[in-house]
Design an enzyme around this catalytic site. Structure first.
Site, short mmCIF file in Angstrom:
data_model
loop_
_atom_site.label_atom_id
_atom_site.label_comp_id
_atom_site.label_asym_id
_atom_site.label_seq_id
_atom_site.Cartn_x
_atom_site.Cartn_y
_atom_site.Cartn_z
N ASP A 1 69.08 50.60 -47.75
CA ASP A 1 68.96 51.41 -46.61
C ASP A 1 67.30 51.84 -47.26
OD1 ASP A 1 70.13 53.18 -44.21
OD2 ASP A 1 68.85 54.64 -45.53
N LYS B 1 78.40 55.79 -46.68
CA LYS B 1 77.19 55.73 -47.22
C LYS B 1 76.81 56.27 -48.46
CE LYS B 1 73.25 54.77 -45.12
NZ LYS B 1 72.78 54.21 -43.82
N1 GLU Z 1 71.17 50.98 -43.69
C1 GLU Z 1 71.75 50.28 -42.46
C2 GLU Z 1 72.37 51.11 -41.62
O1 GLU Z 1 71.81 52.28 -41.68
C3 GLU Z 1 72.45 48.90 -42.96
C4 GLU Z 1 73.76 49.23 -43.59
C5 GLU Z 1 74.62 47.87 -43.91
O2 GLU Z 1 74.15 46.95 -43.82
O3 GLU Z 1 75.61 47.74 -44.14
O4 GLU Z 1 73.06 50.85 -40.73
#
Ligand code: GLU
Length: 445
Positions: free
Chosen positions: A165, A125
């Site tokens: 996100d 993240k």
């Molecule tokens: N931010 C999204 C999550 O919390 C998607 C992450 C992504 O597609 O890599 O899963």
């Protein structure tokens, strides 16, 4: 033998002032501690210690110039949490509340979530305390360029694949990808959530919302129930809430609330029409970032400064941000007859709220299972990019649906209590954990 309290005390000592990270890890360790203690190979391999320590963390300065010509400084991060089962994968969050602790909680959750998707993706993240609200397109562009100038050193299509996100949507991904391409001169699809005409996948924008409804539909079926005719309270009014409302409407349910920073809307006629969502989208992207005008335009009720959890509904879906549903809210929902709760934001419920639902035997889908559809379609975007081709919307949607059904199955397999109650939190944590832990054991330290 691991003991929950002493393990957590040590983890808190090592990670001071990171309450969200401690909350997320405690919930998982509570679920998996028996499994770990029954399998000495996990203790021998120090699995809990290793899985709660990120592989590495990058922190960097992001400088950009605002429209008045003043220099602004933000902090950027990438937390590469665990790549035991595949390249690091996870979104970027641009929000004023972002801290290292937030991103560590999200990276940890992402590792288990990505494991549940059945696709080979590790967990990561990143993001910044930059707040895109009220910024012009040129300011966003300058920020994204500066952010990517640093981030590009750490990512790559087989190493680490960021995505969106909160605060990072199609516009930001476009700007970030543009900068990556300028510096590296590569079209390898290093980000997911890209525009369709430069390597993005169909259904990616709707995927988290569609996925959570597919998961909910499976929950209802597993309880001999049907989604048809159910009333639903949703929070949020971004992509995720939008996808969830569209799919709920298609499946025959009715979404009666949405919410923004200013309060919530109650619309007894249902919010899931194209016209209503086009208007919401306009409100969100026109820098007003409020939901109130919806009430006037469509004859609905606006409740200022509150969350939608006071409305009597069959199902509740927190879709906005972590810890947006408190123990008080959980009690109100239960006393108003809620029958299912499906966390769609990451850790949308406070720990006490989730525990309360479980104590009351309300089927409760945790975020890492229910919202995995977004990253699952990101995984499908990576596959399409690697093969240099594009699948049809139907093909992607069918694959997404099949993945959500499988995630639900895994939760039932690992989470069914002796009395028949399906503890989805336990199920998701154990299923997600085992795959990563076993991979780590097999590869040695
Ligand atoms: N931010 C999204 C999550 O919390 C998607 C992450 C992504 O597609 O890599 O899963």
């Amino acid at each position: 033998m691991y003991k929950l309290d002493s393990f957590m005390a040590e983890l808190e000592r090592k990670n001071p002032a990171q309450p969200e990270f401690i909350q997320a890890t405690r919930e998982v360790i509570e679920s998996v501690i028996d499994v770990v203690n029954e399998n000495p190979v996990y203790e021998k391999n120090k699995i809990l210690e290793r899985m709660t320590e990120p592989d590495r963390v990058f922190s960097f300065r992001v400088e950009w110039e605002d429209d008045l010509g003043s220099l602004q400084v933000n902090r950027g991060y990438r937390v590469q949490f665990n790549n035991a089962i595949g390249p690091y994968k996870g979104g970027l969050r641009f929000h004023s509340s972002v801290t290292l602790g937030t991103l560590k909680f999200l990276g940890f959750e992402q590792t288990l979530k990505n494991s549940l998707t059945t696709l080979p993706m590790g967990g990561a993240k990143g993001g910044s305390d930059f707040n895109p609200r009220g910024k012009s397109d040129s300011e966003i562009l300058r920020f994204c360029r500066s952010f990517m100038t640093e981030l590009q050193k750490y990512i790559g299509p087989d190493t680490d694949v960021p995505a969106g996100d909160i605060g990072v949507g199609a516009r930001e991904i476009g700007f970030l990808y543009g900068q990556y391409k300028k510096i590296r001169d590569e079209n390898t699809g290093v980000l997911t959530g890209k525009g369709i005409n430069f390597g993005g996948s169909l259904v990616r924008p709707e995927a988290t919302g569609f996925g959570t409804m597919y998961f909910a539909d499976e929950m209802l079926k597993a309880h001999g129930d049907t989604i048809v005719g159910k009333t639903i309270a949703l929070s949020g009014f971004g992509n995720v809430a939008w996808g969830a409302a569209v799919k709920a409407t298609q499946l025959g349910a009715k979404v009666v609330t949405i919410s923004g920073p200013d309060g919530y809307i109650y619309d007894a006629d249902g919010v899931g029409t194209e016209e209503k969502w086009a208007f919401m989208n306009y409100l969100r992207t026109s820098n007003n970032d409020v939901v109130e005008p919806y009430a006037k335009k469509f004859g609905a009720t606006f409740v200022a400064g509150k969350k939608p959890w006071e409305v009597a509904v069959d199902m509740a879906f927190p879709c906005a941000i972590q810890n947006e549903l408190s123990l008080e809210d959980a009690k109100t929902l239960v006393s108003n007859g809620v029958r299912y709760v499906v966390e769609t934001s990451n850790m949308g419920c406070e720990a006490e709220a989730a525990t309360y639902f479980i104590e009351k035997k309300i089927p409760f889908g945790p975020g890492k299972a229910a919202n995995a559809g977004g990253v699952a379609v990101s995984g499908l975007e990576m596959s399409q990019n690697a093969m240099h081709l594009a699948w049809s919307a139907q093909e992607v949607d069918e694959k997404l649906h099949a993945i959500m059904v499988k995630i639900h199955e895994a939760c039932v397999l690992e989470g069914k209590d002796e009395d028949g109650y399906i503890n989805y939190v336990k199920g998701a944590n154990i299923a997600g954990f085992k795959k990563v832990a076993d991979a780590m054991v097999m590869m040695g330290y």
